[in-house]
Write a protein that holds these residues in place. Structure first.
Motif, PDB file in Angstrom:
ATOM      1  N   UNK A  54       0.821  -1.363  -0.034  1.00  0.00           N
ATOM      2  CA  UNK A  54       0.047  -0.186  -0.057  1.00  0.00           C
ATOM      3  C   UNK A  54       0.997   1.233  -0.102  1.00  0.00           C
ATOM      4  N   UNK A  55       1.962   1.214   0.586  1.00  0.00           N
ATOM      5  CA  UNK A  55       2.895   2.477   0.641  1.00  0.00           C
ATOM      6  C   UNK A  55       3.497   2.520  -0.678  1.00  0.00           C
ATOM      7  N   UNK A  56       3.744   1.479  -1.478  1.00  0.00           N
ATOM      8  CA  UNK A  56       4.211   1.609  -2.854  1.00  0.00           C
ATOM      9  C   UNK A  56       3.312   2.031  -3.729  1.00  0.00           C
ATOM     10  N   UNK A  57       1.906   1.946  -3.603  1.00  0.00           N
ATOM     11  CA  UNK A  57       0.964   2.173  -4.519  1.00  0.00           C
ATOM     12  C   UNK A  57       0.687   3.746  -4.066  1.00  0.00           C
ATOM     13  N   UNK A  58       0.684   4.246  -2.833  1.00  0.00           N
ATOM     14  CA  UNK A  58       0.626   5.435  -2.534  1.00  0.00           C
ATOM     15  C   UNK A  58       1.774   6.416  -3.176  1.00  0.00           C
ATOM     16  N   UNK A  59       3.084   5.854  -3.148  1.00  0.00           N
ATOM     17  CA  UNK A  59       4.160   6.705  -3.700  1.00  0.00           C
ATOM     18  C   UNK A  59       3.711   6.873  -5.293  1.00  0.00           C
ATOM     19  N   UNK A  60       3.392   5.650  -5.767  1.00  0.00           N
ATOM     20  CA  UNK A  60       3.302   5.777  -7.309  1.00  0.00           C
ATOM     21  C   UNK A  60       2.155   6.668  -7.675  1.00  0.00           C
ATOM     22  N   UNK A  61       0.925   6.976  -6.782  1.00  0.00           N
ATOM     23  CA  UNK A  61      -0.008   7.601  -7.092  1.00  0.00           C
ATOM     24  C   UNK A  61       0.359   8.959  -7.009  1.00  0.00           C
ATOM     25  N   UNK A  62       1.184   9.372  -6.042  1.00  0.00           N
ATOM     26  CA  UNK A  62       1.606  10.716  -5.714  1.00  0.00           C
ATOM     27  C   UNK A  62       2.593  11.181  -6.812  1.00  0.00           C
ATOM     28  N   UNK A  63       3.475  10.276  -7.449  1.00  0.00           N
ATOM     29  CA  UNK A  63       4.401  10.734  -8.250  1.00  0.00           C
ATOM     30  C   UNK A  63       3.621  11.100  -9.585  1.00  0.00           C
ATOM     31  N   UNK A  64       2.519  10.631  -9.814  1.00  0.00           N
ATOM     32  CA  UNK A  64       1.913  11.075 -11.088  1.00  0.00           C
ATOM     33  C   UNK A  64       1.750   9.998 -12.168  1.00  0.00           C
ATOM     34  N   UNK A  65       1.271  10.126 -13.411  1.00  0.00           N
ATOM     35  CA  UNK A  65       0.912   9.077 -14.244  1.00  0.00           C
ATOM     36  C   UNK A  65       2.338   8.787 -15.045  1.00  0.00           C
ATOM     37  N   UNK A  66       3.315   9.745 -15.252  1.00  0.00           N
ATOM     38  CA  UNK A  66       4.540   9.458 -15.860  1.00  0.00           C
ATOM     39  C   UNK A  66       5.540   8.475 -15.091  1.00  0.00           C
ATOM     40  N   UNK A  67       5.084   8.321 -13.817  1.00  0.00           N
ATOM     41  CA  UNK A  67       6.020   7.223 -13.220  1.00  0.00           C
ATOM     42  C   UNK A  67       4.977   5.953 -12.695  1.00  0.00           C
ATOM     43  N   UNK A  68       4.164   5.803 -13.871  1.00  0.00           N
ATOM     44  CA  UNK A  68       3.168   4.674 -13.551  1.00  0.00           C
ATOM     45  C   UNK A  68       3.971   3.294 -13.521  1.00  0.00           C
ATOM     46  N   UNK A  69       4.963   3.223 -14.369  1.00  0.00           N
ATOM     47  CA  UNK A  69       5.639   1.892 -14.510  1.00  0.00           C
ATOM     48  C   UNK A  69       7.038   1.737 -13.527  1.00  0.00           C
ATOM     49  N   UNK A  70       6.853   2.699 -12.690  1.00  0.00           N
ATOM     50  CA  UNK A  70       8.286   2.970 -11.741  1.00  0.00           C
ATOM     51  C   UNK A  70       8.234   1.566 -10.967  1.00  0.00           C
ATOM     52  N   UNK A  71       9.431   0.943 -10.935  1.00  0.00           N
ATOM     53  CA  UNK A  71       9.662  -0.139 -10.036  1.00  0.00           C
ATOM     54  C   UNK A  71      10.709   0.168  -8.919  1.00  0.00           C
ATOM     55  N   UNK A  72      10.344   0.015  -7.725  1.00  0.00           N
ATOM     56  CA  UNK A  72      11.373   0.316  -6.626  1.00  0.00           C
ATOM     57  C   UNK A  72      12.467  -0.675  -6.494  1.00  0.00           C
TER      58      UNK A  72
END
Length: 162
Positions: free
Chosen positions: A46-64
């Motif tokens: 859930x923390x990863x999803x929150x960070x992805x949603x806060x970063x915006x659509x350009x970081x949708x495929x961002x992998x930690x």
């Protein structure tokens, strides 16, 4: 996650758990630990999803996992061949190089060495590397024993001077 734990270690942990918690409490402890692990995983997802949603659509495929330096370098250099690394890697044949060195050390001639003239030897007994009478490169004779240089005479030892 536990790739480096062998069967003997698992058995030792199980025996230790039975001794510490007892056979009647062990199932409850296992349930509690597995529930805790599930909660931690859910929290991290859930923390990863929150960070992805806060970063915006350009970081949708961002992998930690890309934040790990090893993974980042592997992904950038190995998957991407802009630098021509695959060509360099394929041109370097370590076995061939090792065989050539072994042949030179053991004195056997390979097919590529058959047309090379004998190695000239300088006055001090060492082989002349990289030159011959006709200007072509040569392979040094590594089996030839070098002459030992003459040792200078040592001064006499004076016990009273020390």
């Amino acid at each position: 996650m536990f790739n480096d734990i062998g069967a003997l270690e698992v058995i030792a942990i199980a025996v230790l758990a039975v001794i510490v918690f007892g056979p009647e409490k062990l199932p409850k402890v296992i349930q509690d630990v597995s529930g805790f692990i599930r909660k931690v995983r859910a929290f991290s997802e859930s923390a990863k999803e929150d960070i992805r949603s806060e970063l915006g659509p350009e970081f949708k495929d961002f992998e930690f996992e890309d934040l790990n330096p090893k993974t980042f370098v592997r992904k950038q250099l190995m998957d991407n061949d802009d630098l021509g690394l695959n060509e360099i890697r394929s041109s370097f044949d370590l076995r061939k190089e090792m065989n050539e060195v072994a042949d030179a050390v053991h004195g056997s001639e390979s097919a590529s060495d058959a047309d090379v003239p004998a190695t000239p030897v300088s006055t001090n007994g060492s082989a002349a590397i990289g030159s011959s009478a006709n200007g072509s490169s040569t392979i040094p004779d590594l089996l030839k024993k070098r002459e030992k240089p003459t040792q200078p005479e040592r001064p006499p030892f004076d016990a009273d001077a020390t």
